[in-house]
Design a protein around this motif. Structure first.
Motif, PDB file in Angstrom:
ATOM      1  N   LEU A 416      50.091  16.834 -10.776  1.00  0.00           N
ATOM      2  CA  LEU A 416      49.445  17.581 -11.844  1.00  0.00           C
ATOM      3  C   LEU A 416      48.336  16.772 -12.501  1.00  0.00           C
ATOM      4  CD1 LEU A 416      52.386  19.437 -13.645  1.00  0.00           C
ATOM      5  CD2 LEU A 416      50.833  20.278 -11.874  1.00  0.00           C
ATOM      6  N   ASN A 421      42.463  18.458 -13.571  1.00  0.00           N
ATOM      7  CA  ASN A 421      42.255  19.395 -14.680  1.00  0.00           C
ATOM      8  C   ASN A 421      42.237  18.703 -16.035  1.00  0.00           C
ATOM      9  OD1 ASN A 421      42.678  21.235 -12.539  1.00  0.00           O
ATOM     10  ND2 ASN A 421      43.506  22.757 -13.949  1.00  0.00           N
ATOM     11  N   GLN A 422      43.168  17.780 -16.229  1.00  0.00           N
ATOM     12  CA  GLN A 422      43.255  17.102 -17.521  1.00  0.00           C
ATOM     13  C   GLN A 422      41.979  16.315 -17.792  1.00  0.00           C
ATOM     14  OE1 GLN A 422      47.093  15.405 -18.660  1.00  0.00           O
ATOM     15  NE2 GLN A 422      46.070  13.536 -19.223  1.00  0.00           N
ATOM     16  N   LYS A 456      47.183  23.124 -15.139  1.00  0.00           N
ATOM     17  CA  LYS A 456      47.286  22.089 -14.099  1.00  0.00           C
ATOM     18  C   LYS A 456      48.135  22.572 -12.928  1.00  0.00           C
ATOM     19  CE  LYS A 456      48.546  18.654 -16.904  1.00  0.00           C
ATOM     20  NZ  LYS A 456      48.863  17.276 -17.342  1.00  0.00           N
TER      21      LYS A 456
END
Length: 574
Positions: A416, A421-422, A456
């Motif tokens: 993740l 994405n983060q 995510k």
């Protein structure tokens, strides 16, 4: 402001790496855009012509604002107007007016809900979707009126194609407990896929075909606006003011985006990617379009520039960890990022030293701008996000070198992070105004916040399904598909089926987190939603269109950044 660099010497000298280290190759195809967008780096439009376009646009916006705020006897008319404004990509001009109108509609919701509109599936579904998009917790029991005594949808709605299409779109705003919408989604897909083409207009047929692959909730906003402009234009009852404004606005924004990508292309060329990183994906235009999915509005120019540059670096780092680096080199490189010490890269391959210096230069640039605007605290979060990113990359590299296939419980927390994405959230918020606070960044770096985690999950699992075959052929750490197959002793298709369910559940989590009141302003949360939607476009048809950029992504870039809308003789100059 220059980024503070550690002057503390390395606790252990960097080991020299072998120049003869065996390097893998992913054989990514070269960019299809090369220097195409460089021509937009300088402004070729005359100021006088831009003034004419702006004056016409302002006049049209004034007319649309009057439509929005004027009294209308039938709420359905106002709902359809708001829907058209949103789908034409114009809502950002009328945010306060739309919020006010939807508040009024929500206040009168009970009267409307129990009134004389009960038999209009399109209107009820549109009411439901627009209010839920706005964060209002409208019950899905509103659709029970369209069911018979046995709990099935009445046969009377089977032939209502417009109503079925609106219900289909509403289903994508479901919560985890909305069993009614789960049934409705299956029902609408079944009937929309088998419509009698002789009984619907060609335009409605095209809208149905498009929606089944690109629901409103899931896509690149500007790309979907471009498609809807064409659909709307073919509607006999279309509003000429709305259509003209949509085309002018699309072309105006396209011009700004072209200039931004032109300047980014100049930066990209200065990095000399082809020579310094011949093993990596050359995908600047594609990354820029991807990040347009997060925020396309004119006010977010700085944010777009930062996040695109940051994701360029993440893409290169991803290929260094996945393809190029030896495990020993990657451990040294990760330690250097962790310590944020420019002297710690001695002994690494030249490309790792180059990317390390690029990172520091970009952070210097960002730090200067943040300090100038009194937001220097944000740089800490940018650095932490980068450290978290490379730390996770190293774990995956160790798994690969040990031929380790983790359990899903072991895999997901790491994967993740590696999906990026983060990092994209943090980078995109660096350039936003003060509506983004320290609490927002704390939320983004939290691994437990539901909306962040859900986005995510969507990115990671869709990427895994789309790319796992190619990645296994070139040699890559196991994806969730392989992990699931091994852990639960199932076939590839069975694993994919279960993973698709996890993606669907993640979308429901996102929808629930948008309910009023939200801990973070809706305008901020929508950036997370937008990225999740853009991911669906990037991995459409379970294909990695970022890696294989010559098909769908070529069309995306062409639609958004090459071909303007045709609009009353302005198209050649706007």
């Amino acid at each position: 402001m220059s980024l503070p660099l550690s002057g503390v010497p390395s606790s252990s000298p960097a080991k020299k790496t072998s120049p003869n280290a065996e390097r893998r190759s992913a054989i990514f195809h070269p960019t299809i855009w090369t220097d195409y967008f460089l021509k937009y780096a300088s402004d070729s439009n005359s100021m006088s012509f831009e003034g004419v376009v702006e004056e016409r646009s302002d006049r049209l916006k004034g007319e649309v604002r009057k439509m929005l705020t004027s009294a209308i006897d039938k709420p359905s008319q106002k709902l359809n107007l708001i829907d058209q404004i949103q789908r034409l990509g114009l809502a950002y001009h009328f945010e306060s007016e739309i919020v006010e109108q939807l508040e009024q509609i929500h206040r009168s919701y009970f009267e409307f809900h129990c009134g004389n509109n009960d038999d209009n599936l399109h209107t009820i579904a549109l009411l439901f979707r627009l209010l839920r998009q706005q964060g209002y917790n409208v019950s899905c029991e509103i659709f029970n009126r369209f069911k018979d005594s046995e709990g099935n949808f009445s046969k009377s709605v089977f032939a209502n194609v417009q109503g079925l299409l609106s219900l289909f779109e509403a289903c994508h705003l479901s919560y985890c407990s909305d069993d009614i919408l789960n049934d409705a989604l299956t029902f609408t897909i079944t009937h929309l896929e088998s419509i009698d083409k002789r009984k619907v207009s060609p335009n409605l047929e095209k809208q149905v075909s498009h929606a089944l692959n690109h629901p409103i909730r899931k896509g690149l906003p500007r790309l979907e606006a471009r498609h809807y402009i064409q659909f709307y234009q073919e509607e006999p009852s279309h509003n000429e003011v709305l259509l003209s404004l949509a085309k002018l606005d699309f072309n105006s924004l396209q011009g700004q985006h072209q200039k931004e990508l032109g300047n980014l292309t100049r930066w990209w060329k200065d990095l000399d990617i082809k020579r310094e990183f011949p093993f990596t994906r050359d995908r600047l235009a594609e990354l820029y379009v991807w990040m347009l999915g997060v925020h396309f509005e004119p006010d977010y120019e700085i944010a777009r520039g930062i996040v695109t540059k940051m994701m360029v670096i993440i893409s290169i780092l991803d290929d260094i960890y996945d393809v190029y680096g030896t495990l020993e080199e990657l451990e040294i490189f990760t330690e250097a990022i962790e310590r944020w010490d420019v002297d710690a890269i001695e002994g690494l391959p030249e490309c790792m030293q180059v990317i390390y210096k690029i990172i520091f230069e970009l952070y210097d640039e960002i730090g200067y701008e943040l300090t100038r605007k009194g937001r220097s605290y944000r740089l800490f979060y940018a650095k932490e996000a980068m450290k978290i990113q490379v730390r996770a990359y190293l774990v995956e590299a160790k798994w690969f070198h040990k031929s380790h296939i983790p359990t899903m419980e072991e895999y997901m927390p790491i994967a993740l992070t590696t999906i990026g994405n983060q990092m994209a959230f943090v980078a995109s918020f660096l350039g936003m105004r003060d509506i983004v606070t320290k609490d927002t960044f704390d939320l983004l770096l939290s691994s437990n916040h539901k909306i962040v985690k859900a986005s995510k999950v969507i990115g990671r699992l869709m990427n895994d399904i789309a790319g796992h075959k190619f990645e296994q052929e070139r040699g890559h750490v196991a994806s969730s598909v392989e992990c699931f197959m091994k852990q639960y002793k199932v076939t590839e298709e069975e694993a994919k089926k279960e993973i698709r369910k996890l993606v669907a559940d993640a979308w429901k989590d996102i929808n629930e987190e948008l309910r009023h009141p939200t801990a973070v302003p809706m305008v901020v949360l929508m950036r997370i939603v937008n990225l999740a939607g853009a991911i669906h476009a990037v991995y459409e048809d379970e294909t990695d269109h970022y890696v294989n950029a010559g098909t769908n992504f070529k069309e995306f870039v062409t639609c958004l950044l090459v071909n303007p809308c045709q609009c009353d003789g302005f198209e050649e100059q706007v």
